[in-house]
Enzyme design. Sequence first.
Site, PDB file in Angstrom:
ATOM      1  N   GLU A 140      -3.760 -12.959  -3.265  1.00 39.75           N
ATOM      2  CA  GLU A 140      -3.082 -13.451  -2.066  1.00 39.75           C
ATOM      3  C   GLU A 140      -2.852 -11.880  -1.383  1.00 39.75           C
ATOM      4  O   GLU A 140      -1.950 -11.097  -1.724  1.00 39.75           O
ATOM      5  CB  GLU A 140      -1.851 -14.147  -1.947  1.00 39.75           C
ATOM      6  CG  GLU A 140      -1.628 -14.550  -0.900  1.00 39.75           C
ATOM      7  CD  GLU A 140      -0.892 -13.704   0.222  1.00 39.75           C
ATOM      8  OE1 GLU A 140      -1.518 -12.704   0.658  1.00 39.75           O
ATOM      9  OE2 GLU A 140       0.388 -13.636   0.081  1.00 39.75           O
ATOM     10  N   GLU A 181      -1.748  -3.425   5.396  1.00 41.25           N
ATOM     11  CA  GLU A 181      -1.415  -3.188   3.977  1.00 41.25           C
ATOM     12  C   GLU A 181      -2.701  -2.676   3.174  1.00 41.25           C
ATOM     13  O   GLU A 181      -2.675  -2.016   2.206  1.00 41.25           O
ATOM     14  CB  GLU A 181      -0.850  -4.637   3.327  1.00 41.25           C
ATOM     15  CG  GLU A 181       0.449  -4.993   3.814  1.00 41.25           C
ATOM     16  CD  GLU A 181       1.096  -6.202   3.065  1.00 41.25           C
ATOM     17  OE1 GLU A 181       0.744  -6.264   1.971  1.00 41.25           O
ATOM     18  OE2 GLU A 181       1.477  -6.758   3.602  1.00 41.25           O
TER      19      GLU A 181
END
Length: 378
Positions: free
Chosen positions: A138, A147
């Site tokens: 994930e 990110e």
Amino acid sequence: MGTRENGCAGSTQPSAAAPQVDKGVDFANYFCTYGYLYHQKEMLSDRVRMDAYFHAVSRNKHHFRDKAVLDVGTGSGILAIWCAQAGARKVYAVEATKMADHARELVKGNGVDDIVEVIEGSMEDVVLPEKVDVIISEWMGYFLLRESMFDSVICARDRWLKPDGVMYPSHARMWLAPIRSGLTDQKMDEVNCSMNDWRSFIEETESYYGVNMSVLTKAYREENEKYFLKTSLWCNLDPHQIIGTPAVIKEMDCLQATVDEICTVTSQLVHPINIDRSRISAYAGWFDVQFKGSEQNPAKDEVELNTAPDKDGGTHWGQQVFLVNPPIRVNEGDKVNVSFKMSRAKQYHRLMDIEIISELELSSGKRFPPVTTKVAIE
Ligand SMILES: C[S@@+](CC[C@H](N)C(=O)[O-])C[C@H]1O[C@@H](n2cnc3c(N)ncnc32)[C@H](O)[C@@H]1O
């Protein structure tokens, strides 16, 4: 697959796009929050996210039964545990932070410690004793790529996935849509309010302390505009706020994607407007991912995880909102032609800079000069 061209540590040919990251800085800025249970709990409480991964694994046990699995960024260990429960022979659960200790406890507490091996370390540095049949992770951040964790998954895939291996998720898409929202007016009011306060501050500083601060007014306004207007906002929007047809910015097959292609994402989009007498006061960006298996090894039951605006609530990712200031007046039948560009922030590769150039084309065919919106995703 099988090459190491995507910026992995140890790569013989590092990608030009792959950043040289100071690990200490990265830990302080990024990883540290993942070391807290409260943060893992936020993700574990997202029912849309949890249901998607749970169903993807439990309804496709043929991908896991007697197989070796790698969980990139196992966090609490939840995905690794599900893979073991689905019949995996071995699950390597890699986690960079001290959350690895909690994951190990959770794995043991759920009786799958003979199958799941939690490895504390950075995926880029970890050496496994075998190649794996499945990589699960994930890795998605706001608007999919914030990110930049997908870099680590790509690195893992190129090193450790068997040629006929499967990725969970297997595909991903980024979406953009023009929206109406009171947020642009609200944020503009906040800038004006802040500037009024600044003017009082200047007067007081001069009258009490004899120093005139007004040469800093321009810089103060810029700082405020960056904060209130040029930084994306997190929202869970109502679908009624979408006033033009959403368009796909990017589609990825997770078996094929490269770091180079996600470092900068560009796209030409057309959004037909479908609401009369409205204003584009912002664009909203979101993503979805699919669990479809691969061509050689398809899923029996395909699952999708969707973070689009949803009247029944949403996900912890919400949508990223990029304010358009001033808003653009539109009518049904108009369309807006968009040049979209997302690149990694120069100062830190896990943050993003967005540029959206909007050209309004009326139903009559008349076109207006393009308007540029620049926003940071922080
Ligand atoms: C979004 S969380 C997902 C956690 C868990 N898999 C879940 O689904 O609940 C991502 C996790 O990956 C870890 N992570 C990110 N990049 C990593 C890397 N390069 N190596 C190891 N762990 C990483 C983070 O510390 C974090 O715990």
